[in-house]
Design a protein around this motif. Sequence first.
Motif, short mmCIF file in Angstrom:
data_model
loop_
_atom_site.label_atom_id
_atom_site.label_comp_id
_atom_site.label_asym_id
_atom_site.label_seq_id
_atom_site.Cartn_x
_atom_site.Cartn_y
_atom_site.Cartn_z
N LYS A 166 53.96 -2.92 -52.50
CA LYS A 166 53.66 -2.82 -51.08
C LYS A 166 54.08 -1.45 -50.56
O LYS A 166 55.18 -0.99 -50.82
CB LYS A 166 54.42 -3.91 -50.33
CG LYS A 166 54.18 -3.95 -48.86
CD LYS A 166 54.95 -5.13 -48.25
CE LYS A 166 54.78 -5.20 -46.76
NZ LYS A 166 55.55 -6.30 -46.16
N GLY A 167 53.17 -0.79 -49.82
CA GLY A 167 53.47 0.46 -49.16
C GLY A 167 53.52 0.25 -47.66
O GLY A 167 52.72 -0.51 -47.11
N PHE A 190 51.11 -1.92 -43.33
CA PHE A 190 51.39 -2.05 -44.74
C PHE A 190 50.11 -2.31 -45.51
O PHE A 190 49.11 -2.76 -44.96
CB PHE A 190 52.42 -3.17 -45.02
CG PHE A 190 51.92 -4.56 -44.73
CD1 PHE A 190 51.25 -5.29 -45.68
CD2 PHE A 190 52.16 -5.12 -43.50
CE1 PHE A 190 50.79 -6.57 -45.41
CE2 PHE A 190 51.71 -6.40 -43.21
CZ PHE A 190 51.03 -7.12 -44.17
N THR A 197 45.92 -5.59 -46.41
CA THR A 197 46.56 -4.73 -45.42
C THR A 197 46.96 -5.57 -44.21
O THR A 197 46.49 -6.68 -44.03
CB THR A 197 45.63 -3.58 -45.02
OG1 THR A 197 46.35 -2.68 -44.17
CG2 THR A 197 44.39 -4.07 -44.30
N ALA A 222 54.10 2.10 -43.67
CA ALA A 222 54.09 3.32 -42.85
C ALA A 222 54.31 2.95 -41.39
O ALA A 222 53.65 2.05 -40.87
CB ALA A 222 52.76 4.05 -43.00
#
Length: 95
Positions: free
Chosen positions: A7-8, A21, A52, A10
């Motif tokens: 998982k990214g 995310f 997302t 911002a």
Amino acid sequence: GLAPTIKGVAPLPLYERTLLFAFVGPGLAYVSHTNDAGNTDSAVGFMLSFGTGIDIHFSRWFSLGGGISFYWLVTRPADESFLWMLDFVRFRVHF
């Protein structure tokens, strides 16, 4: 299905507690169908999950958000190939 994901995250510049995310990960899916005659067709196959969303953090431990998830069933278990799920409201506990 079961899929460990990467998982990214911002932050949004407008509000520091709002985070966008995205995630992706491989996994396994179990699919089972019962037809009108009562026959059951079930199978396990390889799956790729991705999606997302957005989370609004009220504290370090709790957030409220929503998102969309996609599940591509690569090996087509029980003749299924693609599923998706829309989370209108999601409450999360972070630990």
